[in-house]
Design a protein around this motif. Structure first.
Motif, PDB file in Angstrom:
ATOM      1  N   ILE A  50      -5.964  29.122   2.130  1.00 10.16           N
ATOM      2  CA  ILE A  50      -7.374  29.083   2.528  1.00 10.16           C
ATOM      3  C   ILE A  50      -7.906  27.653   2.561  1.00 10.16           C
ATOM      4  O   ILE A  50      -9.002  27.403   3.046  1.00 10.16           O
ATOM      5  N   GLN A  51      -7.131  26.714   2.008  1.00 17.11           N
ATOM      6  CA  GLN A  51      -7.518  25.303   2.041  1.00 17.11           C
ATOM      7  C   GLN A  51      -6.597  24.521   2.965  1.00 17.11           C
ATOM      8  O   GLN A  51      -6.255  23.375   2.704  1.00 17.11           O
ATOM      9  N   VAL A  52      -6.215  25.143   4.050  1.00 18.61           N
ATOM     10  CA  VAL A  52      -5.188  24.589   4.922  1.00 18.61           C
ATOM     11  C   VAL A  52      -5.527  23.189   5.425  1.00 18.61           C
ATOM     12  O   VAL A  52      -4.638  22.352   5.617  1.00 18.61           O
ATOM     13  N   GLU A  53      -6.792  22.916   5.634  1.00 17.43           N
ATOM     14  CA  GLU A  53      -7.180  21.594   6.131  1.00 17.43           C
ATOM     15  C   GLU A  53      -7.218  20.541   5.027  1.00 17.43           C
ATOM     16  O   GLU A  53      -7.294  19.341   5.318  1.00 17.43           O
ATOM     17  N   GLY A  54      -7.185  21.000   3.763  1.00 20.35           N
ATOM     18  CA  GLY A  54      -7.220  20.057   2.653  1.00 20.35           C
ATOM     19  C   GLY A  54      -8.577  19.378   2.523  1.00 20.35           C
ATOM     20  O   GLY A  54      -9.449  19.534   3.381  1.00 20.35           O
ATOM     21  N   PRO A  55      -8.819  18.630   1.458  1.00 20.02           N
ATOM     22  CA  PRO A  55      -7.873  18.446   0.349  1.00 20.02           C
ATOM     23  C   PRO A  55      -7.756  19.701  -0.508  1.00 20.02           C
ATOM     24  O   PRO A  55      -8.717  20.452  -0.643  1.00 20.02           O
ATOM     25  N   HIS A  56      -6.579  19.916  -1.080  1.00 20.88           N
ATOM     26  CA  HIS A  56      -6.327  21.078  -1.904  1.00 20.88           C
ATOM     27  C   HIS A  56      -6.840  20.855  -3.323  1.00 20.88           C
ATOM     28  O   HIS A  56      -6.706  19.755  -3.867  1.00 20.88           O
ATOM     29  N   SER A  57      -7.388  21.911  -3.876  1.00 19.01           N
ATOM     30  CA  SER A  57      -7.922  21.793  -5.234  1.00 19.01           C
ATOM     31  C   SER A  57      -6.830  21.422  -6.226  1.00 19.01           C
ATOM     32  O   SER A  57      -7.101  20.819  -7.275  1.00 19.01           O
ATOM     33  N   ALA A  58      -5.566  21.788  -5.910  1.00 24.18           N
ATOM     34  CA  ALA A  58      -4.453  21.447  -6.809  1.00 24.18           C
ATOM     35  C   ALA A  58      -4.297  19.941  -6.971  1.00 24.18           C
ATOM     36  O   ALA A  58      -3.761  19.465  -7.966  1.00 24.18           O
ATOM     37  N   PHE A  59      -4.772  19.188  -5.974  1.00 24.56           N
ATOM     38  CA  PHE A  59      -4.653  17.728  -6.029  1.00 24.56           C
ATOM     39  C   PHE A  59      -5.979  17.042  -6.368  1.00 24.56           C
ATOM     40  O   PHE A  59      -6.057  15.815  -6.360  1.00 24.56           O
ATOM     41  N   GLU A  60      -7.015  17.843  -6.607  1.00 25.24           N
ATOM     42  CA  GLU A  60      -8.315  17.240  -6.885  1.00 25.24           C
ATOM     43  C   GLU A  60      -8.279  16.515  -8.225  1.00 25.24           C
ATOM     44  O   GLU A  60      -7.870  17.065  -9.237  1.00 25.24           O
ATOM     45  N   GLU A  61      -8.685  15.279  -8.187  1.00 27.02           N
ATOM     46  CA  GLU A  61      -8.734  14.457  -9.387  1.00 27.02           C
ATOM     47  C   GLU A  61     -10.009  13.621  -9.346  1.00 27.02           C
ATOM     48  O   GLU A  61     -10.502  13.286  -8.264  1.00 27.02           O
ATOM     49  N   THR A  62     -10.495  13.288 -10.509  1.00 27.86           N
ATOM     50  CA  THR A  62     -11.568  12.304 -10.551  1.00 27.86           C
ATOM     51  C   THR A  62     -10.966  10.958 -10.162  1.00 27.86           C
ATOM     52  O   THR A  62      -9.744  10.752 -10.280  1.00 27.86           O
ATOM     53  N   PRO A  63     -11.779  10.028  -9.691  1.00 27.69           N
ATOM     54  CA  PRO A  63     -11.241   8.695  -9.398  1.00 27.69           C
ATOM     55  C   PRO A  63     -10.500   8.094 -10.592  1.00 27.69           C
ATOM     56  O   PRO A  63      -9.467   7.440 -10.417  1.00 27.69           O
ATOM     57  N   PHE A  64     -11.011   8.341 -11.803  1.00 22.55           N
ATOM     58  CA  PHE A  64     -10.345   7.799 -12.994  1.00 22.55           C
ATOM     59  C   PHE A  64      -8.953   8.406 -13.155  1.00 22.55           C
ATOM     60  O   PHE A  64      -7.983   7.695 -13.439  1.00 22.55           O
ATOM     61  N   ALA A  65      -8.845   9.732 -12.958  1.00 23.04           N
ATOM     62  CA  ALA A  65      -7.547  10.390 -13.098  1.00 23.04           C
ATOM     63  C   ALA A  65      -6.566   9.881 -12.044  1.00 23.04           C
ATOM     64  O   ALA A  65      -5.374   9.682 -12.327  1.00 23.04           O
ATOM     65  N   SER A  66      -7.061   9.682 -10.817  1.00 17.83           N
ATOM     66  CA  SER A  66      -6.199   9.146  -9.760  1.00 17.83           C
ATOM     67  C   SER A  66      -5.701   7.752 -10.115  1.00 17.83           C
ATOM     68  O   SER A  66      -4.515   7.438  -9.942  1.00 17.83           O
TER      69      SER A  66
END
Length: 385
Positions: A169-185
Motif C-alpha cells: 500500500i506504500q508502493v510509491e514510498g517512502p516506506h514506514s519500515a525505513f522511516e527514521e528521524t534525521p538524527f536516527a538517519s
C-alpha cells in the motif's frame, strides 16, 4: 539451445518509467575516443606522487609534534589536533588511492613495481594488498550487476522485509519500515562511515550472502579467493602483522597515546573517507542495476557517478572521485591521465555519463535516505525507499 534476448522479452517497466535507455556503445568505441597517451604508465611520474604524499604526511606529523607545546588553551589545542587528523586523513586517502592503483597495475608497466609499491602502501594503512586486489578486480568485472556484484549489493524488496509489490500500500514510498528521524538517519550513517571499511575487510560486510563460515579478506581459505591465490593472501596478512608489530613497538617507544594521536585516529578518518567516497561513487537514485539479461561490462562500468570534492581534495585524492567513470571503464589509466580521459569519455557517452554536482554532505544524506532497496523482479531496477 540458446534463447535470443530481445527487448520484447525483457522486463523494462522501471526503465520505461524513468526514461532510461540501455546504452549500446562498445568498449572499443569509447577507447578510440581517448588519446593513446592517456593509457601510458610512467613509473617515475607515479613515484613522484608517492613522494608528494609522503612529504605531506611527514610535514603534518612534524607540525603536530609542536601542538602540545603551544601556550594555548586545551580547547584550541584539541582543535589543532582535529585539524591534524582531518588533514592527515586527506593525504592518507590519497596514499590509499595510489596503493589501489597499484592493484590495477596502473602505477607502472612493471608488475613487480606495482605489487611491491602497493604492498608497502596498503600495509602501512593496514589493508591486505593482494586480498583487496583480488576482490576488487571482481567488483570491476561485475559492477552494476544485480546478483554478481561483490561489493555494492543492493537489498531487494523481499530481503528488506517488505510486502510483495502487488500488495504494497506504500508502493510509491517512502516506506514506514525505513522511516527514521534525521538524527536516527545520521546515526546509522555514522556507523557505516566509522566501521564500514573495517567490517568489509574483516567479514565482507557489504558482499553477497554466502553459506559458509568466516568470509574475510584475512581468510585465505574462504570463497573470496581461488586456490592459486592462497600464498599471496598469506603474504598480505604477514605484511599486516609486520605493520601491527611496528605500531606496538612505536607504542612502547613513544607511548600508546602518541600512536593513537599520530596514527590510529587519522587511520580511522581515512577509513571513513574511503566509505564516503566509494559509497557515493556507486550509489545513486539516478542509476539502476542490471540483470544478467541486459548487463555487460561497458553498461556496468558506466553505472558510477563522478563527483567533485573541490580542487584541494580532488588533488590530494588523485582524482579518484571526479574521474571514476573513466577508472571503471579503463582501470589501467593512471590517475594523472583520468581527467583528460574523462573529457573525451563524456563526449563519447553523452547522456549516459553521470555527474552529480550536489554538495557532498547533502548528497551523502539524501542518498542514504533514498537508496534502500530494489525490486525483486525486473531487468533494470532503480533504488527505492
Amino acid at each position: 539451445m540458446s534463447v535470443e534476448i530481445t527487448k520484447e522479452n525483457l522486463l523494462l517497466d522501471e526503465a520505461i518509467a524513468k526514461g532510461w535507455e540501455l546504452p549500446e556503445f562498445t568498449v572499443k568505441e569509447i577507447r578510440d575516443a581517448i588519446p593513446a597517451h592517456c593509457f601510458q604508465r610512467d613509473t617515475f611520474r607515479s613515484l613522484t606522487y608517492v613522494l608528494h604524499d609522503i612529504l605531506f604526511v611527514g610535514l603534518l606529523v612534524y607540525a603536530a609534534s609542536h601542538i602540545d607545546a603551544l601556550p594555548i588553551s586545551a580547547v584550541f589545542r584539541f582543535g589543532l589536533w582535529v585539524a591534524y587528523w582531518f588533514s592527515q586523513s586527506v593525504v592518507g586517502t590519497g596514499l590509499w588511492v595510489i596503493g589501489h592503483e597499484c592493484g590495477h597495475q596502473a602505477f607502472s608497466p612493471s608488475k613487480a613495481i606495482n605489487d611491491g609499491t602497493g604492498k608497502i602502501i596498503h600495509s602501512f594503512l593496514l589493508v591486505p594488498y593482494f586480498s583487496l586486489k583480488f576482490t576488487h578486480s571482481k567488483h570491476h568485472k561485475r559492477n552494476g550487476h544485480l546478483s554478481e556484484e561483490v561489493a555494492f549489493i543492493p537489498k531487494t524488496r523481499s530481503s528488506s522485509g517488505l510486502p510483495p509489490l502487488n500488495e504494497d500500500i506504500q508502493v510509491e514510498g517512502p516506506h514506514s519500515a525505513f522511516e527514521e528521524t534525521p538524527f536516527a538517519s545520521l546515526f546509522s550513517l555514522f556507523n557505516i562511515i566509522a566501521f564500514g571499511w573495517i567490517m568489509y575487510l574483516m567479514v565482507d560486510a557489504s558482499g553477497p550472502p554466502r553459506k559458509e563460515g568466516w568470509v574475510s579478506h584475512f581468510n585465505p581459505f574462504c570463497s573470496l579467493f581461488n586456490e592459486h591465490q592462497f600464498w599471496e593472501v598469506i603474504e598480505s596478512i604477514a605484511y599486516i602483522g609486520i605493520m601491527v608489530a611496528v605500531l606496538v613497538y612505536a607504542g612502547q617507544l613513544f607511548g600508546s597515546i602518541a600512536v593513537i594521536k599520530y596514527y590510529t585516529i587519522p587511520y580511522l578518518f581515512i577509513n571513513g573517507c574511503i566509505v564516503i567516497i566509494t559509497y557515493l561513487q556507486h550509489t545513486s537514485p539516478r542509476l539502476p542495476h542490471y540483470s544478467d539479461k541486459v548487463w555487460n561490462f561497458q553498461r556496468g562500468a558506466v553505472l558510477t557517478v563522478d563527483r567533485s570534492y573541490g580542487f584541494l581534495l580532488n588533488h590530494f585524492h588523485h582524482h579518484t572521485s571526479d574521474a571514476h567513470v573513466a577508472h571503471h571503464l579503463f582501470s589501467r589509466i593512471p590517475h594523472y591521465h583520468t581527467q583528460e580521459a574523462t573529457h573525451h569519455i563524456k563526449k563519447a557517452l553523452g547522456k549516459h555519463y553521470c555527474y552529480d554536482s550536489t554538495p557532498i554532505p547533502q548528497a551523502l544524506y539524501n542518498t542514504w535516505r533514498s537508496c534502500k532497496f530494489v525490486e525483486d523482479e525486473g531487468d533494470v531496477r532503480f533504488f527505492k525507499n
